[in-house]
Design a protein around this motif. Structure first.
Motif, mmCIF file in Angstrom:
data_model
loop_
_atom_site.group_PDB
_atom_site.id
_atom_site.type_symbol
_atom_site.label_atom_id
_atom_site.label_comp_id
_atom_site.label_asym_id
_atom_site.label_seq_id
_atom_site.Cartn_x
_atom_site.Cartn_y
_atom_site.Cartn_z
ATOM 1 N N VAL A 82 -127.927 -19.425 47.196
ATOM 2 C CA VAL A 82 -128.843 -19.310 46.061
ATOM 3 C C VAL A 82 -130.170 -19.988 46.390
ATOM 4 O O VAL A 82 -131.248 -19.441 46.121
ATOM 5 C CB VAL A 82 -128.208 -19.920 44.787
ATOM 6 C CG1 VAL A 82 -129.239 -20.035 43.673
ATOM 7 C CG2 VAL A 82 -127.032 -19.084 44.334
ATOM 8 N N LEU A 83 -130.111 -21.167 46.978
ATOM 9 C CA LEU A 83 -131.345 -21.872 47.327
ATOM 10 C C LEU A 83 -132.166 -21.085 48.343
ATOM 11 O O LEU A 83 -133.409 -21.038 48.249
ATOM 12 C CB LEU A 83 -131.021 -23.267 47.866
ATOM 13 C CG LEU A 83 -130.487 -24.259 46.829
ATOM 14 C CD1 LEU A 83 -130.028 -25.535 47.516
ATOM 15 C CD2 LEU A 83 -131.541 -24.554 45.786
ATOM 16 N N ARG A 124 -122.540 -25.506 37.681
ATOM 17 C CA ARG A 124 -121.356 -25.446 38.548
ATOM 18 C C ARG A 124 -120.778 -26.767 38.755
ATOM 19 O O ARG A 124 -120.729 -27.748 38.817
ATOM 20 C CB ARG A 124 -121.706 -24.833 39.892
ATOM 21 C CG ARG A 124 -122.026 -23.377 39.747
ATOM 22 C CD ARG A 124 -122.266 -22.758 41.072
ATOM 23 N NE ARG A 124 -122.686 -21.386 40.887
ATOM 24 C CZ ARG A 124 -122.894 -20.555 41.851
ATOM 25 N NH1 ARG A 124 -122.722 -20.924 43.086
ATOM 26 N NH2 ARG A 124 -123.274 -19.331 41.613
ATOM 27 N N GLU A 175 -128.092 -22.224 36.643
ATOM 28 C CA GLU A 175 -126.765 -21.781 37.101
ATOM 29 C C GLU A 175 -126.200 -22.756 38.124
ATOM 30 O O GLU A 175 -125.010 -23.046 38.121
ATOM 31 C CB GLU A 175 -126.842 -20.383 37.708
ATOM 32 C CG GLU A 175 -126.985 -19.280 36.683
ATOM 33 C CD GLU A 175 -127.099 -17.910 37.329
ATOM 34 O OE1 GLU A 175 -126.965 -17.809 38.576
ATOM 35 O OE2 GLU A 175 -127.348 -16.945 36.601
ATOM 36 N N LEU A 176 -127.062 -23.266 38.985
ATOM 37 C CA LEU A 176 -126.602 -24.254 39.972
ATOM 38 C C LEU A 176 -126.168 -25.544 39.297
ATOM 39 O O LEU A 176 -125.181 -26.159 39.693
ATOM 40 C CB LEU A 176 -127.704 -24.560 40.993
ATOM 41 C CG LEU A 176 -127.972 -23.494 42.038
ATOM 42 C CD1 LEU A 176 -129.171 -23.894 42.886
ATOM 43 C CD2 LEU A 176 -126.759 -23.308 42.920
ATOM 44 N N ARG A 177 -126.876 -25.965 38.277
ATOM 45 C CA ARG A 177 -126.527 -27.204 37.577
ATOM 46 C C ARG A 177 -125.198 -27.069 36.838
ATOM 47 O O ARG A 177 -124.459 -28.031 36.705
ATOM 48 C CB ARG A 177 -127.621 -27.575 36.600
ATOM 49 C CG ARG A 177 -128.838 -28.111 37.278
ATOM 50 C CD ARG A 177 -129.818 -28.646 36.280
ATOM 51 N NE ARG A 177 -131.023 -29.089 36.966
ATOM 52 C CZ ARG A 177 -132.243 -28.938 36.523
ATOM 53 N NH1 ARG A 177 -132.451 -28.394 35.344
ATOM 54 N NH2 ARG A 177 -133.265 -29.390 37.223
ATOM 55 N N GLN A 217 -131.807 -19.458 37.732
ATOM 56 C CA GLN A 217 -130.983 -19.733 38.915
ATOM 57 C C GLN A 217 -130.743 -21.227 39.089
ATOM 58 O O GLN A 217 -129.639 -21.643 39.456
ATOM 59 C CB GLN A 217 -131.642 -19.143 40.163
ATOM 60 C CG GLN A 217 -131.596 -17.639 40.209
ATOM 61 C CD GLN A 217 -132.244 -17.085 41.458
ATOM 62 O OE1 GLN A 217 -132.800 -17.824 42.263
ATOM 63 N NE2 GLN A 217 -132.173 -15.774 41.621
ATOM 64 N N ILE A 218 -131.734 -22.032 38.815
ATOM 65 C CA ILE A 218 -131.560 -23.487 38.920
ATOM 66 C C ILE A 218 -130.541 -23.964 37.884
ATOM 67 O O ILE A 218 -129.685 -24.796 38.182
ATOM 68 C CB ILE A 218 -132.916 -24.209 38.770
ATOM 69 C CG1 ILE A 218 -133.777 -23.931 39.999
ATOM 70 C CG2 ILE A 218 -132.714 -25.707 38.574
ATOM 71 C CD1 ILE A 218 -135.197 -24.446 39.898
ATOM 72 N N GLU A 270 -122.179 -21.261 48.524
ATOM 73 C CA GLU A 270 -122.779 -20.451 47.468
ATOM 74 C C GLU A 270 -124.102 -21.056 47.013
ATOM 75 O O GLU A 270 -125.086 -20.340 46.815
ATOM 76 C CB GLU A 270 -121.830 -20.340 46.274
ATOM 77 C CG GLU A 270 -120.626 -19.464 46.522
ATOM 78 C CD GLU A 270 -119.645 -19.477 45.356
ATOM 79 O OE1 GLU A 270 -119.923 -20.130 44.324
ATOM 80 O OE2 GLU A 270 -118.594 -18.837 45.484
ATOM 81 N N ARG A 271 -124.131 -22.369 46.862
ATOM 82 C CA ARG A 271 -125.358 -23.041 46.455
ATOM 83 C C ARG A 271 -126.463 -22.855 47.491
ATOM 84 O O ARG A 271 -127.616 -22.610 47.154
ATOM 85 C CB ARG A 271 -125.115 -24.532 46.237
ATOM 86 C CG ARG A 271 -124.392 -24.831 44.973
ATOM 87 C CD ARG A 271 -124.122 -26.307 44.837
ATOM 88 N NE ARG A 271 -123.783 -26.597 43.474
ATOM 89 C CZ ARG A 271 -124.193 -27.659 42.813
ATOM 90 N NH1 ARG A 271 -124.958 -28.539 43.418
ATOM 91 N NH2 ARG A 271 -123.854 -27.842 41.572
ATOM 92 N N GLN A 308 -118.130 -23.654 47.519
ATOM 93 C CA GLN A 308 -119.146 -23.862 46.493
ATOM 94 C C GLN A 308 -120.480 -24.264 47.110
ATOM 95 O O GLN A 308 -121.540 -23.802 46.675
ATOM 96 C CB GLN A 308 -118.687 -24.931 45.507
ATOM 97 C CG GLN A 308 -117.578 -24.471 44.594
ATOM 98 C CD GLN A 308 -117.087 -25.593 43.688
ATOM 99 O OE1 GLN A 308 -117.505 -26.738 43.821
ATOM 100 N NE2 GLN A 308 -116.196 -25.256 42.773
ATOM 101 N N LEU A 309 -120.433 -25.125 48.115
ATOM 102 C CA LEU A 309 -121.673 -25.533 48.774
ATOM 103 C C LEU A 309 -122.349 -24.363 49.467
ATOM 104 O O LEU A 309 -123.581 -24.239 49.445
ATOM 105 C CB LEU A 309 -121.389 -26.662 49.767
ATOM 106 C CG LEU A 309 -121.023 -28.005 49.142
ATOM 107 C CD1 LEU A 309 -120.584 -28.978 50.224
ATOM 108 C CD2 LEU A 309 -122.183 -28.563 48.361
#
Length: 81
Positions: free
Chosen positions: A57-58, A81, A77-79, A74-75, A53-54, A50-51
């Motif tokens: 994205v970043l 998860r 979507e990160l929140r 996108q932000i 993937e984050r 998961q990290l």
């Protein structure tokens, strides 16, 4: 066969056996320490995935020049998860 030759053969076999056992013990110890360092727990692997993937994205957010709405999506979507 003289007694001294038989004793020498037995000693050589013992030394070789002790060496192999010691080597295997050392390998097992190294393997277990590596597993404990990486957290052989499946939850740890999932968290690492998961990290990663984050981070991906970043990296995309930073390097790509998208519109503001895409960035906000996108932000969010990160929140989620």
């Amino acid at each position: 066969m003289p007694w001294s030759v038989a004793m020498m053969v037995v000693l050589i076999v013992m030394i070789v056996t002790i060496g192999r056992v010691s080597r295997e013990k050392y390998r097992t110890g190294r393997t277990q320490s590596r597993l404990s360092e990486t957290g052989a727990d499946p939850r740890a692997y999932d968290e690492i995935r998961q990290l990663k993937e984050r981070i991906a994205v970043l990296e995309r957010v930073i390097t790509d020049h998208h519109g503001r709405s895409d960035l906000e999506r996108q932000i969010e979507e990160l929140r989620d998860r």
